[in-house]
Design an enzyme around this catalytic site. Structure first.
Site, PDB file in Angstrom:
ATOM      1  CG  HIS A  19      30.734 -52.042  31.804  1.00 12.39           C
ATOM      2  ND1 HIS A  19      31.626 -52.374  32.013  1.00 12.39           N
ATOM      3  CD2 HIS A  19      30.282 -52.349  32.944  1.00 12.39           C
ATOM      4  CE1 HIS A  19      32.561 -52.575  32.762  1.00 12.39           C
ATOM      5  NE2 HIS A  19      31.486 -52.621  33.859  1.00 12.39           N
ATOM      6  CG  HIS A  42      30.224 -59.279  43.286  1.00 12.97           C
ATOM      7  ND1 HIS A  42      29.067 -60.789  43.287  1.00 12.97           N
ATOM      8  CD2 HIS A  42      30.776 -60.276  44.014  1.00 12.97           C
ATOM      9  CE1 HIS A  42      28.643 -61.364  43.958  1.00 12.97           C
ATOM     10  NE2 HIS A  42      29.672 -61.294  44.174  1.00 12.97           N
ATOM     11  CB  SER A 100      29.402 -51.819  37.123  1.00  9.12           C
ATOM     12  OG  SER A 100      29.772 -52.560  38.372  1.00  9.12           O
ATOM     13  CD  GLU A 118      34.908 -55.542  45.542  1.00  6.51           C
ATOM     14  OE1 GLU A 118      35.684 -56.546  45.707  1.00  6.51           O
ATOM     15  OE2 GLU A 118      33.973 -55.943  44.486  1.00  6.51           O
ATOM     16  CG  ASP A 143      28.211 -62.321  50.201  1.00  2.00           C
ATOM     17  OD1 ASP A 143      27.597 -61.293  49.375  1.00  2.00           O
ATOM     18  OD2 ASP A 143      28.299 -63.349  50.875  1.00  2.00           O
ATOM     19  N   GLY A 144      27.586 -58.919  48.741  1.00  2.00           N
ATOM     20  CA  GLY A 144      27.105 -58.695  47.681  1.00  2.00           C
ATOM     21  C   GLY A 144      24.786 -59.171  47.749  1.00  2.00           C
ATOM     22  CG  ASP A 164      29.583 -57.365  38.335  1.00  2.00           C
ATOM     23  OD1 ASP A 164      29.330 -57.845  39.261  1.00  2.00           O
ATOM     24  OD2 ASP A 164      30.330 -57.480  37.561  1.00  2.00           O
TER      25      ASP A 164
END
Length: 280
Positions: A19, A42, A100, A118, A143-144, A164
């Protein structure tokens, strides 16, 4: 496999590094008037309640963000990040820690845009409730890694992509490198930040080698280890791989990485890495 819940680890040493770097990237992006696009592959739940049963189980925040809140000599980049945490806890008691999306939202202007992904069935509704207005953030149960393909290049022509994954399945290590390659092909001028855990040195170095093998230039590595990386005590540290970093990030990291080692170390083998994987 969707068993990972970040609430058990919120506010720990890995969160601080991730972060802090995200904060510095956003500070750099907002120095220009032009809008920017943020993609979080994510995103988690966005905001973590540290008094919850899950966060209290291991209390990882106690040896992470809590230590920084006690300090009065923070390097300027760390002070700017810690101020975000303080604003979420106006009475001075640490109750909330930003994920984040909330770190980035601190810097977001009306003209900027967030796309938050997410997949976890329990985490997605919490994230969506935190950002109910699509004008501020587009929150999707998706799905990121696939979003890196579908959302880039952004219309804003400036952007920051944070990847991440939980790495709860081994092929996340391959997926994140492939997503980086896919994203860079579509949006070469964007800033990409990949977070990774240091569970053991071999696994972490394998990821770094795979990133180097992409030959994507201007790639900076920042890694923070709070103990020796060969100990079998869980995550010894974590790192951030940053493609097209702010031009000030390397010099800033020379101040905040040694400070974090001194403040968060658990043994005498604590150390950091700061180097170019591939120079510009």
């Amino acid at each position: 496999m969707l068993s990972y819940r970040h609430i058990y680890h919120a506010g720990n040493h890995a969160d601080i590094l991730k972060h802090l770097v995200a904060s510095q990237i956003c500070r750099h992006l907002t120095k220009k008037e032009a809008p920017f696009f943020y993609l979080d592959t994510h995103a988690g739940i966005g905001l973590y309640e540290l008094e919850s049963d899950q966060a209290q189980l291991n209390q990882e925040f106690a040896t992470g963000i809590s230590r920084l809140l006690e300090k009065e000599d923070l390097p300027e980049p760390l002070e700017a990040f810690v101020e975000i945490v303080r604003e979420l806890n106006p009475d001075g008691q640490l109750q909330f820690y930003p994920g984040s999306p909330m770190v980035v939202d601190h810097y977001l202007r009306m003209k900027d845009k967030m796309h938050l992904c997410e997949l976890h069935p329990n985490d997605f509704p919490l994230l969506a409730a935190l950002f109910p207005k699509k004008r501020v953030a587009n929150v999707v149960k998706d799905d990121g890694f696939l979003a890196v393909k579908s959302m880039l290049p952004p219309p804003q022509k400036r952007g920051f992509v944070l990847m991440d994954p939980p790495y709860e399945v081994k092929n996340d290590y391959q997926k994140v490198v492939k997503a980086l390659e896919e994203g860079h092909k579509r949006f070469a001028q964007g800033t990409y930040a990949i977070w990774y855990p240091v569970l053991n040195r071999r696994q972490a170095d394998s990821l770094l080698d795979a990133v180097e093998a992409t030959k994507i230039k201007n790639t900076l590595l920042l890694e923070l280890n709070i103990r020796g990386t060969e100990t079998k005590r869980g995550m010894a540290g974590s790192g951030m791989i940053v493609v097209n970093p702010p031009w000030t990030l390397e010099s800033e990291a020379k101040t905040f990485l040694p400070y974090l080692v001194d403040t968060l170390a658990e043994d005498s083998d604590a150390h950091f890495q700061l180097r170019w994987i591939t120079p510009e």
